[in-house]
Scaffold this motif. Structure first.
Motif, short mmCIF file in Angstrom:
data_model
loop_
_atom_site.label_atom_id
_atom_site.label_comp_id
_atom_site.label_asym_id
_atom_site.label_seq_id
_atom_site.Cartn_x
_atom_site.Cartn_y
_atom_site.Cartn_z
N UNK A 36 -2.22 10.65 8.17
CA UNK A 36 -1.58 11.47 6.92
C UNK A 36 -0.03 11.57 7.30
N UNK A 37 0.24 11.81 8.61
CA UNK A 37 1.86 11.99 8.76
C UNK A 37 2.49 10.73 8.50
N UNK A 38 2.06 9.38 8.67
CA UNK A 38 2.47 8.31 8.24
C UNK A 38 2.84 8.09 6.66
N UNK A 39 1.60 8.34 6.00
CA UNK A 39 1.56 8.45 4.35
C UNK A 39 2.57 9.41 3.84
N UNK A 40 2.73 10.34 4.54
CA UNK A 40 3.66 11.51 3.86
C UNK A 40 5.02 11.26 4.07
N UNK B 260 0.83 -1.19 -0.03
CA UNK B 260 0.19 0.03 0.06
C UNK B 260 0.79 1.35 0.11
N UNK B 261 1.80 1.25 0.77
CA UNK B 261 2.84 2.36 0.96
C UNK B 261 3.62 2.74 -0.21
N UNK B 262 4.11 1.61 -0.90
CA UNK B 262 4.77 1.92 -2.14
C UNK B 262 3.83 2.09 -3.39
N UNK C 84 10.73 4.12 11.94
CA UNK C 84 9.95 3.83 13.19
C UNK C 84 8.68 4.43 13.10
N UNK C 85 8.69 5.61 12.20
CA UNK C 85 7.24 6.29 12.07
C UNK C 85 6.33 5.55 11.35
N UNK C 86 6.75 4.62 10.21
CA UNK C 86 5.92 3.86 9.62
C UNK C 86 5.59 2.58 10.33
#
Length: 358
Positions: free
Chosen positions: A329-333, A16-18, A205-207
């Protein structure tokens, strides 16, 4: 129009992230983008429609004006399973191809999100990634997420099956201590076997972070203080099962972590609170005493009470952090930035046979 299927060696590998990062980059580079996820494993009702939640969220984030009901032609329901077990798979393949053709109208790149393992998930009904990518005549990128090791045997096997349809692979979530071995030994070995490595995405770590509210829900626990902090995120945890002197040594080295501790260990609970941990998780369904509750409110630190024992809660916590979904949103960005800083887009565009228009 070119199609690009995003597969992986296993579930929860970062597809999903990629997909989001690729999609945003393609749009920024001037391409008209389409998206679909042919098979959704966990249907969810959103706005009165049964959809795949990840596909719906991806479509929304990328602001693609497509009919949400066509994003995921196959939703794995009980009815689907019974038909698939009976060998009634041709109809589903036709549905996927029809939706793909409709969604790809007037598009220059069509991103296709995979489910589970590219070679194996859905093999019983011919809806695995390999068969779908052939059905759609799309190029393929495969993601392998580091989990104790990299699955390079799988990547070599995929290349042997796909040939020049495999544009390359992305090694995801690689920790710093394994980065040198990956770059100096694994990447050359893969490329000697004709497996192009498009990027190595470092661990961040944020992800893996999760909100305190989501964590409480997934642990089957309850927030009993500082509910206003439920949207704050945590990235890691420390287990408090030791003598207080040993605990203090470990805690001072790892301060920005949630602390999992028995509900009867008020001594460790107080140390964690006074050390400003982001969240305290009490196990055994034991509620804290009034002193702990008061300090929690004064210091603004949420407390979760979980039913199970400390060891079980710690195991659950590890699984949750390894499988947490991109929602905030912070993780996606952050994730898109990390991915796009570490991908070889020149090689990717060359493999797709296209050039940026901006």
């Amino acid at each position: 129009m070119v199609g690009l299927y995003i597969g992986s060696t296993a579930g929860f590998s970062g597809k999903n992230l990629i997909t989001l990062a690729l999609g945003k980059k393609f749009q920024d580079d001037g391409f008209k983008l389409g998206f679909m996820k042919p098979v959704g494993a966990i249907p969810k009702e959103i706005n009165g429609m049964m959809v795949d939640e990840d596909a719906y969220s991806t479509n929304e984030f990328l602001d693609i004006k497509s009919d949400p009901s066509k994003l995921t032609p196959v939703l794995v329901s009980q009815d689907f399973k019974m038909k698939a077990y009976s060998g009634e798979c041709l109809l589903y393949r036709n549905d996927i191809k029809k939706a793909y053709d409709e969604l790809s109208q007037n598009k220059e790149i069509m991103l296709v999100g995979g489910s589970g393992s590219f070679l194996y998930s859905g093999k019983y009904c011919q809806l695995d990634g390999y068969n779908i990518s052939r059905l759609l005549d799309s190029k393929v990128v495969i993601i392998d997420r580091y989990f104790r090791e990299l699955n390079y045997d799988y990547l070599i096997a995929a290349q042997e099956v796909l040939g020049d349809k495999l544009l390359g692979v992305i090694l995801n979530d690689v920790p710093e201590y394994f980065m040198q071995e990956t770059r100096e030994f694994i990447v050359p070995m893969l490329e000697n076997r004709q497996v192009k490595v498009l990027g190595i995405i470092p661990h961040d770590d944020v992800l893996k972070a999760i909100t305190i509210g989501d964590l409480a829900s997934q642990l089957g626990g309850k927030i009993i203080s500082m509910h206003a902090k439920a949207d704050q995120i945590i990235q890691s945890f420390l287990i408090g099962t030791m003598q207080i002197e040993n605990f203090m040594t470990h805690f001072h080295k790892n301060k920005n972590v949630a602390v999992i501790v028995g509900g009867d260990r008020s001594d460790l609970q107080l140390v964690a609170l006074e050390g400003n941990c982001p969240c305290l998780i009490l196990t055994g369904n034991i509620y804290p005493n009034d002193i702990i509750l008061t300090r929690s409110e004064v210091l603004g630190i949420p407390i979760i009470v979980a039913r199970e024992d400390t060891f079980t809660v710690a195991q659950k916590m590890e699984n949750i952090l390894n499988r947490t979904k991109l929602r905030e949103a912070v993780k996606i960005n952050q994730g898109c930035q990390v991915v796009n800083e570490n991908l070889d887009y020149d090689a990717l565009y060359k493999g797709l046979g296209i050039s940026p228009t901006k």
